[in-house]
Motif scaffolding. Structure first.
Motif, short mmCIF file in Angstrom:
data_model
loop_
_atom_site.label_atom_id
_atom_site.label_comp_id
_atom_site.label_asym_id
_atom_site.label_seq_id
_atom_site.Cartn_x
_atom_site.Cartn_y
_atom_site.Cartn_z
N ASP A 79 0.82 -1.21 0.00
CA ASP A 79 0.00 0.00 0.00
C ASP A 79 0.86 1.26 0.00
N ASN A 80 0.18 2.39 -0.09
CA ASN A 80 0.89 3.67 -0.21
C ASN A 80 1.43 4.18 1.12
N LYS A 81 1.27 3.41 2.18
CA LYS A 81 1.85 3.75 3.47
C LYS A 81 3.08 2.89 3.78
N GLY A 82 3.50 2.09 2.78
CA GLY A 82 4.70 1.29 2.95
C GLY A 82 4.49 -0.09 3.52
N ASN A 83 3.26 -0.48 3.76
CA ASN A 83 2.99 -1.82 4.28
C ASN A 83 3.15 -2.86 3.18
N ARG A 84 3.67 -4.03 3.54
CA ARG A 84 3.80 -5.15 2.62
C ARG A 84 3.40 -6.42 3.33
N GLY A 85 2.79 -7.35 2.59
CA GLY A 85 2.42 -8.63 3.17
C GLY A 85 2.33 -9.70 2.11
N ASP A 86 2.88 -10.86 2.40
CA ASP A 86 2.82 -12.00 1.48
C ASP A 86 1.75 -12.96 1.94
N LEU A 87 0.87 -13.33 1.02
CA LEU A 87 -0.22 -14.25 1.31
C LEU A 87 0.03 -15.55 0.56
N GLY A 88 0.28 -16.63 1.31
CA GLY A 88 0.49 -17.94 0.72
C GLY A 88 -0.66 -18.87 1.05
N PRO A 89 -0.58 -20.13 0.64
CA PRO A 89 -1.67 -21.09 0.87
C PRO A 89 -2.06 -21.19 2.35
N GLY A 90 -3.33 -21.01 2.61
CA GLY A 90 -3.84 -21.14 3.98
C GLY A 90 -3.78 -19.87 4.80
N SER A 91 -3.25 -18.79 4.25
CA SER A 91 -3.12 -17.55 5.02
C SER A 91 -4.33 -16.65 4.83
N VAL A 92 -4.46 -15.69 5.74
CA VAL A 92 -5.59 -14.76 5.74
C VAL A 92 -5.06 -13.35 5.97
#
Length: 276
Positions: A79-92
């Motif tokens: 996002d434009n606030k610098g947040n990053r997150g990786d979503l793999g199998p089974g994640s929410v």
């Protein structure tokens, strides 16, 4: 106990969103515009990279929450606030957009199966302008319980068989369960009586939910009540989601969900002015 029944059946509608990602829209289509507090439910499933490779480039949100549940494949949120997150199998990921942000959801693979759900959940008027926040939940943090023989449930939100889902602090007090039924399995599930609830069969040929059969890619809107039953002649998986209805006016325009048209105009102006 008051048994819930099926009051309406809806089949997913093939469509595309983002930069052309093919998906099946179940809530948020002509046959079911919304089910308070739920605004949209999409299932995306394809092993053809051309169906998902362009992903969902930068786009804004204000006034509601997005819930992404991955079954297969990998996506990256930014996002434009610098947040990053990786979503793999089974994640929410449970993202509360609140006052607004600009984010993207892009595939982290060029081949293979991409499969999962995105649910939009409305926010009450008092929370629509709160600061955005994320709950990124890896697969290992989601409890798995076996409430009956041949039944395995991942508890994303809510409580079941002594387990509490990791999602917390949500105004609509959600229940979000991934229910796997072996052939011949059956069980009864308790739900808050006043919650809106739906069930969606996403694997296998069919399952019996409440008082009737439900086919693959079919959603059942459930009546009010405190108990709902599940059974399967053949192995199946069912998504069961419930939440406290808000009973508030809803004004929607694309990625903005507020209570009045004036608030929608304000959201558009704020976005154009770079205030998100």
């Amino acid at each position: 106990m008051t048994q819930r029944t099926i009051v309406r059946r809806v089949r997913g509608m093939d469509t595309a969103d983002g930069a052309g990602v093919k998906l099946k829209r179940v809530i948020g289509q002509p046959a079911l515009d919304m089910l308070d507090p739920f605004l949209l439910l999409d299932e995306f499933r394809s092993d053809q990279a051309g169906d998902y490779i362009e992903g969902f480039p930068d786009h804004p949100h204000r006034g509601f929450e997005t819930v992404t549940y991955m079954l297969a494949g990998r996506m990256q949120h930014g996002d434009n606030k610098g947040n990053r997150g990786d979503l793999g199998p089974g994640s929410v990921q449970w993202m509360t957009a609140g006052s607004g942000l600009i984010h993207s959801e892009m595939p982290q693979q060029e081949a293979g199966l991409m499969w999962g759900f995105q649910l939009w959940v409305n926010l009450p008027a008092s929370d629509k302008m709160i600061a955005p926040r994320y709950q990124d939940i890896p697969p290992g943090d989601i409890p798995v319980v076996q409430p009956a023989d041949g039944v395995t449930v991942r508890v994303v939100a809510g409580e079941l068989a002594g387990a509490t889902g990791p999602v917390s602090g949500i105004a609509t007090q959600p229940v979000y369960l991934d229910i796997a039924l072996d052939a011949g399995a059956r069980f009864d599930l308790s739900l808050p009586e006043g919650h809106s609830a739906f069930a969606y069969v996403f694997d296998g040929t069919s399952a019996t939910v409440a008082d009737g059969p439900l086919a693959r890619s079919e959603l059942a809107v459930l009546s009010k009540g405190d108990t709902v039953s599940f059974a399967a002649d053949e192995a199946a998986r069912v998504l069961l989601v419930a939440g406290r209805p808000l009973d508030e006016p809803v004004a929607r325009y694309g990625p903005f969900v507020m209570n009045t048209p004036a608030q929608i105009h304000e959201a558009i102006a704020d976005f154009r002015a770079g205030k998100f």
